[in-house]
Write a protein that holds these residues in place. Structure first.
Motif, PDB file in Angstrom:
ATOM      1  N   ARG A  41      51.480  46.027  44.029  1.00  0.00           N
ATOM      2  CA  ARG A  41      50.142  45.524  43.695  1.00  0.00           C
ATOM      3  C   ARG A  41      49.847  45.782  42.229  1.00  0.00           C
ATOM      4  O   ARG A  41      50.355  46.725  41.643  1.00  0.00           O
ATOM      5  CB  ARG A  41      49.071  46.258  44.504  1.00  0.00           C
ATOM      6  CG  ARG A  41      48.901  45.793  45.899  1.00  0.00           C
ATOM      7  CD  ARG A  41      47.666  46.459  46.487  1.00  0.00           C
ATOM      8  NE  ARG A  41      47.522  46.096  47.866  1.00  0.00           N
ATOM      9  CZ  ARG A  41      46.370  46.030  48.492  1.00  0.00           C
ATOM     10  NH1 ARG A  41      45.254  46.333  47.875  1.00  0.00           N
ATOM     11  NH2 ARG A  41      46.310  45.686  49.750  1.00  0.00           N
ATOM     12  N   ILE A  42      48.956  44.941  41.727  1.00  0.00           N
ATOM     13  CA  ILE A  42      48.462  45.160  40.368  1.00  0.00           C
ATOM     14  C   ILE A  42      46.969  44.838  40.340  1.00  0.00           C
ATOM     15  O   ILE A  42      46.514  43.895  40.992  1.00  0.00           O
ATOM     16  CB  ILE A  42      49.231  44.318  39.321  1.00  0.00           C
ATOM     17  CG1 ILE A  42      48.787  44.713  37.906  1.00  0.00           C
ATOM     18  CG2 ILE A  42      49.096  42.829  39.588  1.00  0.00           C
ATOM     19  CD1 ILE A  42      49.729  44.277  36.817  1.00  0.00           C
ATOM     20  N   ALA A  43      46.216  45.642  39.599  1.00  0.00           N
ATOM     21  CA  ALA A  43      44.779  45.419  39.404  1.00  0.00           C
ATOM     22  C   ALA A  43      44.597  44.649  38.096  1.00  0.00           C
ATOM     23  O   ALA A  43      45.115  45.055  37.051  1.00  0.00           O
ATOM     24  CB  ALA A  43      44.035  46.744  39.352  1.00  0.00           C
ATOM     25  N   LEU A  44      43.860  43.550  38.180  1.00  0.00           N
ATOM     26  CA  LEU A  44      43.607  42.702  37.022  1.00  0.00           C
ATOM     27  C   LEU A  44      42.109  42.556  36.806  1.00  0.00           C
ATOM     28  O   LEU A  44      41.331  42.619  37.758  1.00  0.00           O
ATOM     29  CB  LEU A  44      44.225  41.315  37.229  1.00  0.00           C
ATOM     30  CG  LEU A  44      45.735  41.285  37.446  1.00  0.00           C
ATOM     31  CD1 LEU A  44      46.191  39.877  37.823  1.00  0.00           C
ATOM     32  CD2 LEU A  44      46.473  41.777  36.211  1.00  0.00           C
ATOM     33  N   VAL A  45      41.735  42.326  35.562  1.00  0.00           N
ATOM     34  CA  VAL A  45      40.339  42.085  35.196  1.00  0.00           C
ATOM     35  C   VAL A  45      40.256  40.694  34.588  1.00  0.00           C
ATOM     36  O   VAL A  45      41.094  40.316  33.766  1.00  0.00           O
ATOM     37  CB  VAL A  45      39.829  43.141  34.191  1.00  0.00           C
ATOM     38  CG1 VAL A  45      38.432  42.809  33.723  1.00  0.00           C
ATOM     39  CG2 VAL A  45      39.881  44.521  34.794  1.00  0.00           C
ATOM     40  N   PRO A  91      45.706  42.968  32.676  1.00  0.00           N
ATOM     41  CA  PRO A  91      45.774  44.147  33.543  1.00  0.00           C
ATOM     42  C   PRO A  91      44.587  45.077  33.312  1.00  0.00           C
ATOM     43  O   PRO A  91      44.114  45.238  32.189  1.00  0.00           O
ATOM     44  CB  PRO A  91      47.088  44.824  33.134  1.00  0.00           C
ATOM     45  CG  PRO A  91      47.893  43.733  32.519  1.00  0.00           C
ATOM     46  CD  PRO A  91      46.907  42.830  31.842  1.00  0.00           C
ATOM     47  N   GLU A  92      44.132  45.684  34.404  1.00  0.00           N
ATOM     48  CA  GLU A  92      43.018  46.629  34.306  1.00  0.00           C
ATOM     49  C   GLU A  92      43.421  47.869  33.506  1.00  0.00           C
ATOM     50  O   GLU A  92      42.610  48.414  32.758  1.00  0.00           O
ATOM     51  CB  GLU A  92      42.557  47.033  35.706  1.00  0.00           C
ATOM     52  CG  GLU A  92      41.333  47.923  35.714  1.00  0.00           C
ATOM     53  CD  GLU A  92      40.839  48.193  37.112  1.00  0.00           C
ATOM     54  OE1 GLU A  92      39.659  47.888  37.367  1.00  0.00           O
ATOM     55  OE2 GLU A  92      41.619  48.688  37.946  1.00  0.00           O
ATOM     56  N   GLY A  97      40.333  42.116  40.475  1.00  0.00           N
ATOM     57  CA  GLY A  97      41.077  41.782  41.681  1.00  0.00           C
ATOM     58  C   GLY A  97      42.351  42.589  41.790  1.00  0.00           C
ATOM     59  O   GLY A  97      42.960  42.944  40.783  1.00  0.00           O
ATOM     60  N   ASP A  98      42.715  42.900  43.024  1.00  0.00           N
ATOM     61  CA  ASP A  98      44.012  43.506  43.322  1.00  0.00           C
ATOM     62  C   ASP A  98      44.880  42.401  43.892  1.00  0.00           C
ATOM     63  O   ASP A  98      44.518  41.740  44.875  1.00  0.00           O
ATOM     64  CB  ASP A  98      43.882  44.616  44.372  1.00  0.00           C
ATOM     65  CG  ASP A  98      43.280  45.883  43.799  1.00  0.00           C
ATOM     66  OD1 ASP A  98      43.337  46.075  42.572  1.00  0.00           O
ATOM     67  OD2 ASP A  98      42.749  46.680  44.583  1.00  0.00           O
ATOM     68  N   TYR A  99      46.045  42.203  43.296  1.00  0.00           N
ATOM     69  CA  TYR A  99      46.962  41.150  43.691  1.00  0.00           C
ATOM     70  C   TYR A  99      48.238  41.789  44.233  1.00  0.00           C
ATOM     71  O   TYR A  99      48.833  42.647  43.578  1.00  0.00           O
ATOM     72  CB  TYR A  99      47.256  40.219  42.509  1.00  0.00           C
ATOM     73  CG  TYR A  99      46.010  39.480  42.113  1.00  0.00           C
ATOM     74  CD1 TYR A  99      45.721  38.253  42.643  1.00  0.00           C
ATOM     75  CD2 TYR A  99      45.063  40.084  41.271  1.00  0.00           C
ATOM     76  CE1 TYR A  99      44.539  37.600  42.336  1.00  0.00           C
ATOM     77  CE2 TYR A  99      43.876  39.443  40.969  1.00  0.00           C
ATOM     78  CZ  TYR A  99      43.633  38.198  41.501  1.00  0.00           C
ATOM     79  OH  TYR A  99      42.453  37.558  41.212  1.00  0.00           O
TER      80      TYR A  99
END
Length: 167
Positions: free
Chosen positions: A140-144, A120-121, A159-161
């Protein structure tokens, strides 16, 4: 071979409170998304909120003998999709996940086998996603994703998923 427009059957959820077997998930993923077999994924591991792939460079070479940017970008996007899907499955949820936005920064050439790490970001990202799912049925979740070749950071992606509402 998959048929266009026909969803692939979902992998059965793990037992309540259980974890997915990563090798079985990778086999299912290769059946669900045919290009996975060509990515050179050697291993997938999960450690709390971090998902890691170890990959071979050879199937992802470009004309210069280093990592092909398009393949690497696809891998970061798919790794984020896997992170989100496995996070949901850990909670007993079989939901559709899509990438809503993705960016990459290429920092150094990939010159050997490598690892991709997704997390996770922000630290409270998973808790926020769980809250939105409970309140709205979607979220939604922001990931790195970071690609490491040895000790060298070669690529950083974000990315936003989106977790879609149940249909």
């Amino acid at each position: 071979m998959r048929e266009i427009g026909v969803p692939h059957p979902r992998l059965p959820l793990p037992a309540a409170g259980g974890e997915d077997d990563m090798a079985a998930f990778l086999i299912w993923l290769g059946d669900a998304i045919p290009m996975v077999g060509a990515l050179g994924i050697r291993e997938m591991t999960r450690d709390d909120e971090r998902l890691t792939w170890r990959l071979a460079l050879t199937p992802n070479l470009n004309d210069k003998g280093t990592g092909f940017g398009g393949a690497l970008a696809a891998q970061t996007t798919l790794l984020g999709w896997c992170w989100t899907t496995l996070w949901l499955r850990r909670r007993g949820l079989a939901r559709d996940v899509v990438v809503a936005e993705a960016t990459q920064r290429f920092l150094a050439p990939v010159t050997g086998d490598y690892r991709l790490v997704c997390e996770p970001e922000v630290g409270d990202g998973p808790a926020s996603l769980a809250e939105r799912l409970a309140q709205r049925g979607k979220g939604r979740i922001a990931l790195v994703q970071r690609l490491w070749c040895g000790d060298t950071l070669c690529l950083e992606a974000r990315g936003d998923y989106a977790v879609l509402p149940e249909t």
